[in-house]
Design a protein around this motif. Structure first.
Motif, PDB file in Angstrom:
ATOM      1  N   ARG A 278       0.833  -1.207   0.000  1.00  0.00           N
ATOM      2  CA  ARG A 278       0.000   0.000   0.000  1.00  0.00           C
ATOM      3  C   ARG A 278       0.869   1.259   0.000  1.00  0.00           C
ATOM      4  NH1 ARG A 278      -5.388   0.959   1.449  1.00  0.00           N
ATOM      5  NH2 ARG A 278      -5.821   2.983   2.426  1.00  0.00           N
ATOM      6  N   ALA A 279       1.946   1.202   0.787  1.00  0.00           N
ATOM      7  CA  ALA A 279       2.860   2.348   0.857  1.00  0.00           C
ATOM      8  C   ALA A 279       3.533   2.590  -0.492  1.00  0.00           C
ATOM      9  CB  ALA A 279       3.905   2.113   1.942  1.00  0.00           C
ATOM     10  N   LYS A 280       3.854   1.534  -1.210  1.00  0.00           N
ATOM     11  CA  LYS A 280       4.520   1.682  -2.506  1.00  0.00           C
ATOM     12  C   LYS A 280       3.570   2.197  -3.585  1.00  0.00           C
ATOM     13  CE  LYS A 280       8.019  -1.908  -1.747  1.00  0.00           C
ATOM     14  NZ  LYS A 280       8.495  -3.248  -2.183  1.00  0.00           N
ATOM     15  N   THR A 281       2.281   1.870  -3.430  1.00  0.00           N
ATOM     16  CA  THR A 281       1.299   2.279  -4.439  1.00  0.00           C
ATOM     17  C   THR A 281       1.128   3.799  -4.476  1.00  0.00           C
ATOM     18  OG1 THR A 281       0.112   0.196  -4.169  1.00  0.00           O
ATOM     19  CG2 THR A 281      -1.101   1.996  -5.194  1.00  0.00           C
ATOM     20  N   ARG A 282       1.076   4.421  -3.289  1.00  0.00           N
ATOM     21  CA  ARG A 282       0.947   5.868  -3.204  1.00  0.00           C
ATOM     22  C   ARG A 282       2.002   6.396  -2.218  1.00  0.00           C
ATOM     23  NH1 ARG A 282      -1.612   5.080  -7.043  1.00  0.00           N
ATOM     24  NH2 ARG A 282      -3.688   5.857  -7.640  1.00  0.00           N
ATOM     25  N   PRO A 283       3.258   6.421  -2.645  1.00  0.00           N
ATOM     26  CA  PRO A 283       4.349   6.781  -1.742  1.00  0.00           C
ATOM     27  C   PRO A 283       4.302   8.225  -1.253  1.00  0.00           C
ATOM     28  CG  PRO A 283       5.136   6.648  -4.003  1.00  0.00           C
ATOM     29  CD  PRO A 283       3.753   6.102  -4.003  1.00  0.00           C
ATOM     30  N   ASP A 284       3.570   9.103  -1.955  1.00  0.00           N
ATOM     31  CA  ASP A 284       3.528  10.505  -1.557  1.00  0.00           C
ATOM     32  C   ASP A 284       2.452  10.798  -0.513  1.00  0.00           C
ATOM     33  OD1 ASP A 284       5.628  11.186  -3.204  1.00  0.00           O
ATOM     34  OD2 ASP A 284       4.322  11.586  -4.924  1.00  0.00           O
ATOM     35  N   LYS A 285       1.604   9.825  -0.224  1.00  0.00           N
ATOM     36  CA  LYS A 285       0.595  10.033   0.817  1.00  0.00           C
ATOM     37  C   LYS A 285       1.273  10.284   2.152  1.00  0.00           C
ATOM     38  CE  LYS A 285      -3.669   7.573  -0.398  1.00  0.00           C
ATOM     39  NZ  LYS A 285      -4.526   6.426  -0.034  1.00  0.00           N
ATOM     40  N   SER A 286       0.688  11.152   2.969  1.00  0.00           N
ATOM     41  CA  SER A 286       1.221  11.362   4.311  1.00  0.00           C
ATOM     42  C   SER A 286       0.810  10.192   5.195  1.00  0.00           C
ATOM     43  CB  SER A 286       0.678  12.665   4.898  1.00  0.00           C
ATOM     44  OG  SER A 286      -0.732  12.563   5.104  1.00  0.00           O
ATOM     45  N   ALA A 287       1.564   9.983   6.257  1.00  0.00           N
ATOM     46  CA  ALA A 287       1.227   8.923   7.224  1.00  0.00           C
ATOM     47  C   ALA A 287      -0.171   9.154   7.792  1.00  0.00           C
ATOM     48  CB  ALA A 287       2.264   8.900   8.343  1.00  0.00           C
ATOM     49  N   GLU A 288      -0.528  10.425   7.944  1.00  0.00           N
ATOM     50  CA  GLU A 288      -1.833  10.777   8.490  1.00  0.00           C
ATOM     51  C   GLU A 288      -2.964  10.233   7.616  1.00  0.00           C
ATOM     52  OE1 GLU A 288      -3.929  14.816  10.278  1.00  0.00           O
ATOM     53  OE2 GLU A 288      -2.461  14.980   8.668  1.00  0.00           O
ATOM     54  N   MET A 289      -2.725  10.145   6.300  1.00  0.00           N
ATOM     55  CA  MET A 289      -3.750   9.685   5.365  1.00  0.00           C
ATOM     56  C   MET A 289      -3.518   8.253   4.894  1.00  0.00           C
ATOM     57  SD  MET A 289      -5.539  12.374   5.369  1.00  0.00           S
ATOM     58  CE  MET A 289      -6.739  12.000   4.111  1.00  0.00           C
ATOM     59  N   LYS A 298     -11.184   7.686  12.792  1.00  0.00           N
ATOM     60  CA  LYS A 298     -10.831   7.802  14.213  1.00  0.00           C
ATOM     61  C   LYS A 298      -9.779   6.761  14.599  1.00  0.00           C
ATOM     62  CE  LYS A 298     -15.146   9.762  16.061  1.00  0.00           C
ATOM     63  NZ  LYS A 298     -16.270   9.526  16.990  1.00  0.00           N
ATOM     64  N   LEU A 299      -9.925   5.544  14.043  1.00  0.00           N
ATOM     65  CA  LEU A 299      -8.939   4.499  14.316  1.00  0.00           C
ATOM     66  C   LEU A 299      -7.604   4.832  13.662  1.00  0.00           C
ATOM     67  CD1 LEU A 299     -10.864   1.095  13.976  1.00  0.00           C
ATOM     68  CD2 LEU A 299      -9.807   2.036  16.036  1.00  0.00           C
ATOM     69  N   CYS A 300      -7.670   5.326  12.430  1.00  0.00           N
ATOM     70  CA  CYS A 300      -6.428   5.697  11.724  1.00  0.00           C
ATOM     71  C   CYS A 300      -5.653   6.738  12.523  1.00  0.00           C
ATOM     72  CB  CYS A 300      -6.757   6.255  10.340  1.00  0.00           C
ATOM     73  SG  CYS A 300      -7.609   5.083   9.254  1.00  0.00           S
ATOM     74  N   ASP A 301      -6.347   7.762  12.995  1.00  0.00           N
ATOM     75  CA  ASP A 301      -5.693   8.822  13.770  1.00  0.00           C
ATOM     76  C   ASP A 301      -5.065   8.262  15.045  1.00  0.00           C
ATOM     77  OD1 ASP A 301      -6.416  10.709  11.923  1.00  0.00           O
ATOM     78  OD2 ASP A 301      -8.181  11.394  13.022  1.00  0.00           O
ATOM     79  N   LEU A 302      -5.805   7.372  15.724  1.00  0.00           N
ATOM     80  CA  LEU A 302      -5.289   6.803  16.972  1.00  0.00           C
ATOM     81  C   LEU A 302      -4.046   5.970  16.720  1.00  0.00           C
ATOM     82  CD1 LEU A 302      -5.554   6.199  20.021  1.00  0.00           C
ATOM     83  CD2 LEU A 302      -7.041   4.278  19.401  1.00  0.00           C
ATOM     84  N   TRP A 303      -4.074   5.121  15.706  1.00  0.00           N
ATOM     85  CA  TRP A 303      -2.941   4.225  15.451  1.00  0.00           C
ATOM     86  C   TRP A 303      -1.684   4.985  15.029  1.00  0.00           C
ATOM     87  CZ3 TRP A 303      -6.466   0.397  12.365  1.00  0.00           C
ATOM     88  CH2 TRP A 303      -7.195  -0.379  13.280  1.00  0.00           C
TER      89      TRP A 303
END
Length: 408
Positions: A278-289, A298-303
């Motif tokens: 998933r990280a390789k597919t969209r490497p420019d995405k921020s960790a937040e997204m 809400k789970l994404c933000d917590l993790w």
């Protein structure tokens, strides 16, 4: 004509009364609330899931593991469906879960009321039973409104779950006075309260996953389904299914964790590989997204916060260690259970009258011949899905028939 006194006007009590009266007994039904069958109205979210086609011994719990099954086999799901059809309640099947066709729990209660009336069962409400006193010729039930005499007594007074509906635990005292042992009565089919402060940030989230209860390095129980996250901990059907085990561990003062798996169809290795891809597919995405679209925000933000990954870190720059930390949170989200919800928020209880002191063929007391038990007062609790009502109907039927003398 034999006179049978039934103490408790819930599901098992009404079934016991109808069965005994159908077999020719004169029946007096004693209920301490102002009306009978109050708890039925809240079952199945008001729709009354009154039995389940899928039946196995594992669906029921007791210190005597096969006791519930011996009872249920005497009045199984098909017998329950046929019984209600005779009373006018046509049923519908939702993946094995059986409901009234009207989707109204009140239909089940109304059908019972009509049948009790047809069979001329004497119903006395607002009666507090204080003691069952054996005599040379039957029994005297001492109440706050005077004595009630009967040849046989069926104790169906419920447990401590949902006390506003009448299950206040008073039946346990009656059983103890007869010499019966009461196994610890604890909330079951209920939510679990956890220690972590972050639950308020994820309250309201629903997610498919599995929940397992761990203590002393051992998995005690596990179930899968829709988990509900609340401001105090975890809820939902899979949590309810394992809550009886949590109750017992808490009663024994043992520490325990609940471990949530939010990708139960993936192994840990598969989840890790999935995140790396998933990280390789969209490497420019921020960790937040990075996890948006996969889990609730809400789970994404917590993790991301718990994994201590900078929110603006690009997905393509995530290290193996950071991916591993996210994998752990998704697959093994560990929280500390501190207590269960109380009795008033539990659907049933585990514990009760020790079934090893009750004849499974008749539900007669091994200590006091002529006294029978049915329903939640016994140390029997079932899974979510109509199983507790199935046991109520089955045990009421078995006790009612035996108490009437039909088999003699």
């Amino acid at each position: 004509m034999r006179t049978v006194a039934v103490i408790g006007g819930g599901a098992s009590g009404m079934m016991a009364a109808v069965t005994a009266a159908s077999e020719g007994a004169r029946v007096i039904l004693l209920e301490h609330k102002d009306r009978i069958g109050k708890k039925i109205l809240s079952t199945g979210n008001g729709r009354c899931n009154f039995t389940n086609i899928h039946q196995e011994p594992i669906c029921y719990h007791s210190e005597d593991p096969m006791f519930p099954w011996e009872v249920v086999e005497r009045f199984n799901a098909q017998a329950v469906i046929s019984f209600f059809l005779q009373l006018g309640v046509y049923s519908k099947n939702r993946n094995g879960y059986i409901y009234p066709n009207s989707d109204q729990a009140s239909a089940v209660l109304d059908a019972f009321r009509m049948e009790l009336d047809r069979l001329k069962v004497e119903i006395r409400t607002g009666v507090e039973c204080r003691e069952i006193r054996p005599g040379k010729k039957g029994f005297t039930v001492l109440t706050d409104q005077g004595p009630v005499r009967a040849d046989r007594v069926i104790l169906c007074a419920g447990s401590k779950a949902a006390p506003t509906t009448g299950s206040d635990g008073s039946g346990y005292d009656l059983a103890k006075k007869l010499g019966h042992r009461i196994l610890p009565v604890l909330p079951a089919l209920t939510a679990l309260k956890c220690e972590e402060k972050f639950f308020k940030s994820i309250a309201g989230v629903r997610a498919n996953g599995s929940v397992s209860i761990w203590s002393g390095g051992e998995c005690i129980a596990k179930d899968t389904g829709e988990i509900q996250l609340t401001d105090y901990g975890i809820s939902g059907i899979p949590v309810f299914q394992v809550s009886r085990y949590a109750s017992k561990l808490l009663y024994e003062k043992k520490e325990m964790d609940a471990v949530l798996d939010f990708m139960p169809d993936f192994t840990k290795e598969q989840t890790n590989a999935f995140l790396r891809a998933r990280a390789k597919t969209r490497p420019d995405k921020s960790a937040e997204m990075f996890l948006i679209g996969l889990f609730h925000k809400k789970l994404c933000d917590l993790w991301i916060r718990l994994s201590e990954i900078p929110r603006q870190r690009k997905a393509g720059e995530l290290t193996e260690d950071e991916i591993a930390r996210l994998t752990d949170l998704i697959k093994e989200f560990r929280v500390r259970v501190r207590e269960t919800n109380p009795y008033d928020k539990a659907q049933v209880c585990c514990g009760g009258v020790d079934t090893r002191e009750v004849d499974p063929e008749t539900l007669e007391s091994v200590y006091v011949p002529g006294v029978y038990f049915a329903g939640e007062i016994l140390d029997v609790d079932g899974m979510c899905g109509g199983y507790n009502l199935t046991f109520a109907w089955a045990s009421g039927y078995v006790a009612g028939k035996a108490a009437s003398g039909a088999d003699q």
